[in-house]
Enzyme design. Structure first.
Site, mmCIF file in Angstrom:
data_model
loop_
_atom_site.group_PDB
_atom_site.id
_atom_site.type_symbol
_atom_site.label_atom_id
_atom_site.label_comp_id
_atom_site.label_asym_id
_atom_site.label_seq_id
_atom_site.Cartn_x
_atom_site.Cartn_y
_atom_site.Cartn_z
ATOM 1 N N GLU A 1 -8.554 -3.288 -0.759
ATOM 2 C CA GLU A 1 -7.197 -3.230 -1.448
ATOM 3 C C GLU A 1 -7.273 -2.407 -2.605
ATOM 4 O OE1 GLU A 1 -4.308 -4.728 0.489
ATOM 5 O OE2 GLU A 1 -5.789 -4.357 1.623
ATOM 6 N N LYS B 1 -2.537 -13.170 4.624
ATOM 7 C CA LYS B 1 -2.754 -12.949 6.254
ATOM 8 C C LYS B 1 -2.536 -14.206 6.821
ATOM 9 C CE LYS B 1 -5.532 -8.758 5.980
ATOM 10 N NZ LYS B 1 -6.909 -8.338 5.781
HETATM 11 P P1 NDP Z 1 -3.685 3.601 -0.352
HETATM 12 O O1 NDP Z 1 -3.845 3.154 -1.600
HETATM 13 O O2 NDP Z 1 -4.964 4.145 0.343
HETATM 14 O O3 NDP Z 1 -2.352 4.395 -0.076
HETATM 15 C C1 NDP Z 1 -1.202 4.143 -0.528
HETATM 16 C C2 NDP Z 1 -0.301 5.330 -0.558
HETATM 17 O O4 NDP Z 1 1.234 4.846 -0.949
HETATM 18 C C3 NDP Z 1 -0.637 6.415 -1.092
HETATM 19 O O5 NDP Z 1 -0.378 7.508 -0.524
HETATM 20 C C4 NDP Z 1 0.040 6.404 -2.312
HETATM 21 O O6 NDP Z 1 0.561 7.716 -2.909
HETATM 22 C C5 NDP Z 1 1.463 5.832 -1.850
HETATM 23 N N1 NDP Z 1 2.257 5.204 -2.842
HETATM 24 C C6 NDP Z 1 1.809 3.998 -3.363
HETATM 25 N N2 NDP Z 1 2.789 3.689 -4.199
HETATM 26 C C7 NDP Z 1 3.557 4.775 -4.298
HETATM 27 C C8 NDP Z 1 5.164 4.673 -4.804
HETATM 28 N N3 NDP Z 1 5.365 3.682 -5.788
HETATM 29 N N4 NDP Z 1 5.736 5.802 -4.571
HETATM 30 C C9 NDP Z 1 5.384 6.546 -3.579
HETATM 31 N N5 NDP Z 1 4.122 6.783 -2.911
HETATM 32 C C10 NDP Z 1 3.387 5.354 -3.205
HETATM 33 O O7 NDP Z 1 -3.510 2.150 0.749
HETATM 34 P P2 NDP Z 1 -4.094 1.863 2.142
HETATM 35 O O8 NDP Z 1 -3.710 3.056 2.951
HETATM 36 O O9 NDP Z 1 -5.291 1.239 1.907
HETATM 37 O O10 NDP Z 1 -3.077 0.640 2.310
HETATM 38 C C11 NDP Z 1 -1.510 0.844 2.746
HETATM 39 C C12 NDP Z 1 -1.217 -0.500 3.278
HETATM 40 O O11 NDP Z 1 -1.891 -1.156 4.254
HETATM 41 C C13 NDP Z 1 -1.360 -1.727 2.317
HETATM 42 O O12 NDP Z 1 -0.322 -2.633 2.548
HETATM 43 C C14 NDP Z 1 -2.737 -2.248 2.728
HETATM 44 O O13 NDP Z 1 -2.824 -3.715 2.346
HETATM 45 C C15 NDP Z 1 -2.546 -2.137 4.170
HETATM 46 N N6 NDP Z 1 -3.643 -2.139 5.046
HETATM 47 C C16 NDP Z 1 -4.862 -1.507 4.542
HETATM 48 C C17 NDP Z 1 -5.948 -1.537 5.360
HETATM 49 C C18 NDP Z 1 -7.141 -0.717 4.964
HETATM 50 O O14 NDP Z 1 -8.145 -0.886 5.690
HETATM 51 N N7 NDP Z 1 -7.030 0.047 3.813
HETATM 52 C C19 NDP Z 1 -6.000 -2.279 6.711
HETATM 53 C C20 NDP Z 1 -4.750 -3.072 7.111
HETATM 54 C C21 NDP Z 1 -3.751 -2.892 6.269
HETATM 55 P P3 NDP Z 1 -0.413 8.853 -3.432
HETATM 56 O O15 NDP Z 1 -1.556 9.124 -2.196
HETATM 57 O O16 NDP Z 1 0.186 9.886 -3.932
HETATM 58 O O17 NDP Z 1 -1.342 8.098 -4.318
HETATM 59 N N1 HSE Z 2 -8.550 -5.007 2.287
HETATM 60 C C1 HSE Z 2 -8.222 -5.663 3.707
HETATM 61 C C2 HSE Z 2 -9.592 -6.157 4.099
HETATM 62 C C3 HSE Z 2 -7.704 -4.443 4.621
HETATM 63 O O1 HSE Z 2 -10.582 -5.753 3.537
HETATM 64 O O2 HSE Z 2 -9.672 -6.902 5.185
HETATM 65 C C4 HSE Z 2 -7.277 -4.782 5.822
HETATM 66 O O3 HSE Z 2 -6.246 -5.672 5.969
#
Ligand code: NDP
Ligand code: HSE
Length: 429
Positions: A191, A206
């Site tokens: 995260e 979760k």
């Molecule tokens: P990241 O931090 O990689 O991406 C977040 C994105 O959201 C970035 O593009 C960021 O912009 C944008 N963002 C964040 N805050 C704002 C805001 N206030 N205004 C506009 N844009 C914003 O996160 P992840 O992709 O890892 O995770 C996304 C979601 O998916 C989360 O809820 C996470 O818990 C969930 N998730 C993640 C998994 C994983 O393996 N990573 C697996 C399953 C669920 P910028 O790029 O410009 O910073």
């Molecule tokens: N941070 C989370 C994990 C991403 O490691 O399982 C998937 O929800």
């Protein structure tokens, strides 16, 4: 007549958002054939449009203005992949209020505001899908909502955090905690704040979602006591192995006498347990249902591609529903059930402590445990420092109430012969 195309607004293009764009664009024809018309990504909200990303996003699609998506009447489907609670929660609610369908992978928001958002979606007659929020590429939300609808689910036992399972697997192989966490972050598993992973908070979110769906009664994150993996040391893995166990971060809930028990904690599992062989970023969920007995789902629990697979599947279902003019309402008809105070739950325990190596020490500790009606199942004692005359003691208990174990350990910690209570872990069968 199906529409010529369906527009999508994407909130967030980080690990999962970029993965989702990649699949939507690379599998465009296959997705169009499955849905009945092409899906067009019309706008992508980010914080920093200049940031390099794993997929090339045409500059004209990027925006920093959420209203460009939330207030565009030509966008019927909003996909939220920003993470965190606010502003993501506010954007999801605004999209639903505007009559848009929403797909999200945000467990923080769904766990915290699920019921409120489910009611809003049902009232507005729109879809709210959240498969990516639990278990990465594993279709566990769909399984609970649809596949197991004929069952009364009795229990869930799961490994549902990829980052911590990756770290624990590395530690089991004598690798360093900090290195493994760094690798998990580089691989996109962790995260934004990895404390959520290692403190068990992400798994608690979760488990709250899975338990709410399984028991058809709202389970909030505050109802799920969570313990993290930060106190684990290499020696805990060695003792566990010596006794025939592995250590995993377990998320478990069950229905007992009409009440719900739920918790997230590192636990010793017998090597023969179904979850014991789940390694690295893989997750697994064991579900007991009264029609199916036990079901196990297994797959990659984090990372861009598996999570994008779940998100795109949700988008396709929502798009098909939109074409057919139907909505997949979330069932909120279950009777509310109380959630038991974790202190009242029972388990076997593993207790590792440093004690003075002198006569009568074991007897003093055993007396406190006995006074608390905690029965000892086995004891290992190892001399650790001959000059300081200290020893390491590992006690395995029979099943005892959490409250009683905490009270007994408080009293044991005050004994002059006890130098440190190093770790306390649950032991599962
Ligand atoms: P990241 O931090 O990689 O991406 C977040 C994105 O959201 C970035 O593009 C960021 O912009 C944008 N963002 C964040 N805050 C704002 C805001 N206030 N205004 C506009 N844009 C914003 O996160 P992840 O992709 O890892 O995770 C996304 C979601 O998916 C989360 O809820 C996470 O818990 C969930 N998730 C993640 C998994 C994983 O393996 N990573 C697996 C399953 C669920 P910028 O790029 O410009 O910073
Ligand atoms: N941070 C989370 C994990 C991403 O490691 O399982 C998937 O929800």
């Amino acid at each position: 007549m199906p529409p010529t195309e369906i527009n999508i607004g994407l909130l967030g293009a980080g690990v999962v958002g970029s993965g989702t764009l990649d699949v939507l664009w690379r599998r465009r024809e296959r997705i169009a054939a499955a849905v009945g018309c092409p899906l067009e990504v019309r706008r992508v909200l980010v914080r920093d449009p200049g940031r390099p990303r794993p997929v090339a996003i045409p500059a004209g699609l990027l925006t920093t203005d959420p209203s460009a998506i939330l207030e565009d009447p030509a966008i019927p489907i909003v996909v939220e992949l920003m993470g965190g609670i606010e502003p993501a929660h506010g954007y999801i609610a605004a999209a639903l209020r505007a009559g848009k369908h929403v797909v999200t992978a945000n467990k923080d928001v769904i766990a915290t505001y699920g019921y409120e958002l489910f009611r809003l979606a049902n009232d507005r007659g729109v879809n709210l899908f959240f498969e990516g929020s639990v278990g990465g590429g594993i279709p566990v939300v769909t399984t609970l909502r649809h596949g197991l609808v004929a069952n009364q689910v009795g229990a869930i036992q799961a490994i549902i955090n990829g980052t911590t399972n990756y770290i624990l697997t590395a530690m089991e192989q004598d690798r360093d905690y900090a290195d493994a966490l760094r690798e998990a972050q580089q691989l996109g598993y962790a995260e934004a704040n990895p404390r959520n992973d290692v403190e068990g908070i992400d798994a608690a979110y979760k488990l709250a979602i899975l338990s709410t769906l399984a028991f058809r009664s709202e389970v909030r994150p505050i109802d799920v006591r969570h313990f993290g993996i930060t106190r684990l040391q290499a020696k805990d893995f060695r003792y566990a192995a010596e006794m025939g166990y592995v250590i995993k971060l377990i998320a478990a809930s069950r229905l007992l006498d009409g009440q719900i028990e739920a918790g997230v904690y590192p636990a010793l599992l017998p090597r023969t347990h179904h979850l014991a062989s789940v390694k690295g970023v893989f997750n697994a969920i064991l579900i007991d249902g009264d029609q199916i007995d036990t079901l196990m789902l297994y797959g990659r629990g984090a990372g861009a591609q598996p999570t994008a697979s779940a998100v795109v599947a949700d988008i396709c279902t929502v798009a098909r529903d939109l074409i057919r003019g139907v909505v997949d309402r979330i069932d909120l008809s279950g009777q509310p059930r109380p959630v038991v105070d974790f202190d009242d739950t029972e388990s076997r325990y593993y207790i590792r402590m440093q004690v003075a190596d002198q006569p009568g020490v074991l007897a003093q500790i055993a007396r406190v445990l006995g006074d608390g009606r905690i029965s000892i199942a086995s004891v290992i004692q190892k001399e650790t420092d001959e000059t300081a005359r200290s020893a390491e003691l590992v006690i395995m208990t029979h099943a005892a109430q959490h409250r009683g174990v905490v009270a007994a350990l408080e009293a044991i910690g005050h004994l002059a012969v006890v130098r440190d209570i190093s770790n306390v872990l649950r032991v599962l069968r």
